[in-house]
Design a protein around this motif. Sequence first.
Motif, PDB file in Angstrom:
ATOM      1  N   GLY A  98       1.550   5.442  10.253  1.00  0.00           N
ATOM      2  CA  GLY A  98       2.947   5.524   9.833  1.00  0.00           C
ATOM      3  C   GLY A  98       3.439   4.228   9.221  1.00  0.00           C
ATOM      4  N   SER A  99       3.105   3.111   9.835  1.00  0.00           N
ATOM      5  CA  SER A  99       3.546   1.817   9.307  1.00  0.00           C
ATOM      6  C   SER A  99       2.939   1.533   7.943  1.00  0.00           C
ATOM      7  N   LEU A 100       1.661   1.840   7.773  1.00  0.00           N
ATOM      8  CA  LEU A 100       1.010   1.594   6.478  1.00  0.00           C
ATOM      9  C   LEU A 100       1.610   2.483   5.386  1.00  0.00           C
ATOM     10  N   THR A 101       1.971   3.722   5.751  1.00  0.00           N
ATOM     11  CA  THR A 101       2.631   4.616   4.801  1.00  0.00           C
ATOM     12  C   THR A 101       3.983   4.043   4.397  1.00  0.00           C
ATOM     13  N   LEU A 102       4.725   3.545   5.371  1.00  0.00           N
ATOM     14  CA  LEU A 102       6.027   2.930   5.100  1.00  0.00           C
ATOM     15  C   LEU A 102       5.886   1.696   4.200  1.00  0.00           C
ATOM     16  N   LEU A 103       4.887   0.871   4.473  1.00  0.00           N
ATOM     17  CA  LEU A 103       4.683  -0.336   3.663  1.00  0.00           C
ATOM     18  C   LEU A 103       4.325   0.019   2.222  1.00  0.00           C
ATOM     19  N   SER A 104       3.514   1.054   2.054  1.00  0.00           N
ATOM     20  CA  SER A 104       3.160   1.487   0.692  1.00  0.00           C
ATOM     21  C   SER A 104       4.387   1.993  -0.054  1.00  0.00           C
ATOM     22  N   ALA A 105       5.219   2.764   0.635  1.00  0.00           N
ATOM     23  CA  ALA A 105       6.445   3.272   0.017  1.00  0.00           C
ATOM     24  C   ALA A 105       7.385   2.119  -0.350  1.00  0.00           C
ATOM     25  N   ALA A 106       7.486   1.133   0.551  1.00  0.00           N
ATOM     26  CA  ALA A 106       8.341  -0.031   0.288  1.00  0.00           C
ATOM     27  C   ALA A 106       7.854  -0.782  -0.941  1.00  0.00           C
ATOM     28  N   ALA A 153      -1.769  -6.455   9.029  1.00  0.00           N
ATOM     29  CA  ALA A 153      -1.503  -5.875   7.709  1.00  0.00           C
ATOM     30  C   ALA A 153      -0.377  -6.631   7.010  1.00  0.00           C
ATOM     31  N   LEU A 154       0.684  -6.938   7.746  1.00  0.00           N
ATOM     32  CA  LEU A 154       1.808  -7.654   7.131  1.00  0.00           C
ATOM     33  C   LEU A 154       1.394  -9.031   6.629  1.00  0.00           C
ATOM     34  N   LYS A 155       0.489  -9.686   7.353  1.00  0.00           N
ATOM     35  CA  LYS A 155      -0.015 -10.986   6.873  1.00  0.00           C
ATOM     36  C   LYS A 155      -0.744 -10.821   5.536  1.00  0.00           C
ATOM     37  N   ASP A 156      -1.568  -9.763   5.432  1.00  0.00           N
ATOM     38  CA  ASP A 156      -2.279  -9.521   4.173  1.00  0.00           C
ATOM     39  C   ASP A 156      -1.324  -9.136   3.047  1.00  0.00           C
ATOM     40  N   TYR A 157      -0.326  -8.317   3.355  1.00  0.00           N
ATOM     41  CA  TYR A 157       0.670  -7.957   2.336  1.00  0.00           C
ATOM     42  C   TYR A 157       1.381  -9.211   1.846  1.00  0.00           C
ATOM     43  N   ASP A 158       1.680 -10.120   2.770  1.00  0.00           N
ATOM     44  CA  ASP A 158       2.342 -11.361   2.370  1.00  0.00           C
ATOM     45  C   ASP A 158       1.446 -12.191   1.450  1.00  0.00           C
ATOM     46  N   THR A 159       0.164 -12.241   1.782  1.00  0.00           N
ATOM     47  CA  THR A 159      -0.763 -13.063   1.000  1.00  0.00           C
ATOM     48  C   THR A 159      -1.030 -12.477  -0.384  1.00  0.00           C
ATOM     49  N   TYR A 160      -1.180 -11.151  -0.437  1.00  0.00           N
ATOM     50  CA  TYR A 160      -1.697 -10.530  -1.662  1.00  0.00           C
ATOM     51  C   TYR A 160      -0.686  -9.667  -2.409  1.00  0.00           C
ATOM     52  N   THR A 161       0.514  -9.471  -1.862  1.00  0.00           N
ATOM     53  CA  THR A 161       1.543  -8.703  -2.577  1.00  0.00           C
ATOM     54  C   THR A 161       2.851  -9.484  -2.504  1.00  0.00           C
ATOM     55  N   GLU A 162       3.907  -8.882  -2.972  1.00  0.00           N
ATOM     56  CA  GLU A 162       5.230  -9.537  -2.990  1.00  0.00           C
ATOM     57  C   GLU A 162       6.037  -9.256  -1.716  1.00  0.00           C
ATOM     58  N   LEU A 163       5.455  -8.558  -0.749  1.00  0.00           N
ATOM     59  CA  LEU A 163       6.209  -8.149   0.434  1.00  0.00           C
ATOM     60  C   LEU A 163       6.234  -9.273   1.474  1.00  0.00           C
TER      61      LEU A 163
END
Length: 328
Positions: A98-106, A153-163
């Motif tokens: 669920g969290s990964l789905t939410l992060l993708s949508a965000a 996952a949030l650490k990776d999103y921070d490193t490799y995306t704009e989130l």
Amino acid sequence: MTDIPVLVVGGAGYIGSHTCLKLSQSGFLPVVYDNLSNGHDEFVRWGPLVVGDIRDRGRLDEVLRHYAPVAIIHFAALIEVGESVKDPVSFYENNVTGSLTLLSAAQAAGIGAIVFSSTCATYGLPEVVPMDESHPQAPINPYGRTKWVVEQALKDYDTYTELRSVTLRYFNAAGADFEGRIGEWHTPETHAIPLAIEAALGRRPKFEVFGSDYDTRDGTCVRDYVHVIDLADAHVRSVEYLLDGGTSLALNLGTGTGTTVNELLETISAVSGQDFPVSFSARRPGDSPVLVANNEMAQDVLGWQPQFSLEEIARSAWRWHTAQNMSG
């Protein structure tokens, strides 16, 4: 000026609803997205309610398009530790998938700020007390592990995306809105303060203490109880921090003060004016003897300082539960 929309996923639950109250007092419009499996639609009082599941990508896309929130606060999780041991699959499906789905949508919606509801359970058994954010993370149950996975996952999103994200690791959330509009309502109830209040109200035969032979000042477990309104305040501050350009980080939310189970029961007895039966059982597997936060980083970064004492926590909870008892 119109209120600024923030999507509060799981906003019909205990901490989520109190955060919506605080958001509305701070110039935001809390848009609640909740499947109501653990939340309560009557707790949604400060903005619209959208009923939906965080695993439903189409529904998430639709809501994000319609409301265009500036940030997301993510509370939607299964939280009962004992249940996570019995049914880890549900916890991974909801809390991780669920969290990964939410992060993708965000990400697809161009939202760059998320505040994530995590837990001190990601630390596992304490190596030092009080625990700060550098404490090793070694969760000892599926609930804690699912939260830890999302943190990674949030650490990776921070490193490799704009989130960018603020991860908030709660210690023991407690208390209720001081005006008695919303409070702690779980089914089943597993948290110490509501269970003790229900015993004081005669709604359950006794309060059961698990373990009286710990190496603590009176033999019972020590926990760090933080008022839910103080937690809500930290979430609003985290949103503002990210919108002001703050970098991703994880913060502990606790008072830094430990309370034993016996001390907690004495406080509730004093606030309620009621003595109630207490029984002592064996230790529960996986219970830490002491869990207390070092909250200095939250103070430094957010300017956050818990305002409410254990007595105020107990008094606000007592008011809420007494009202429910009278109306029920």
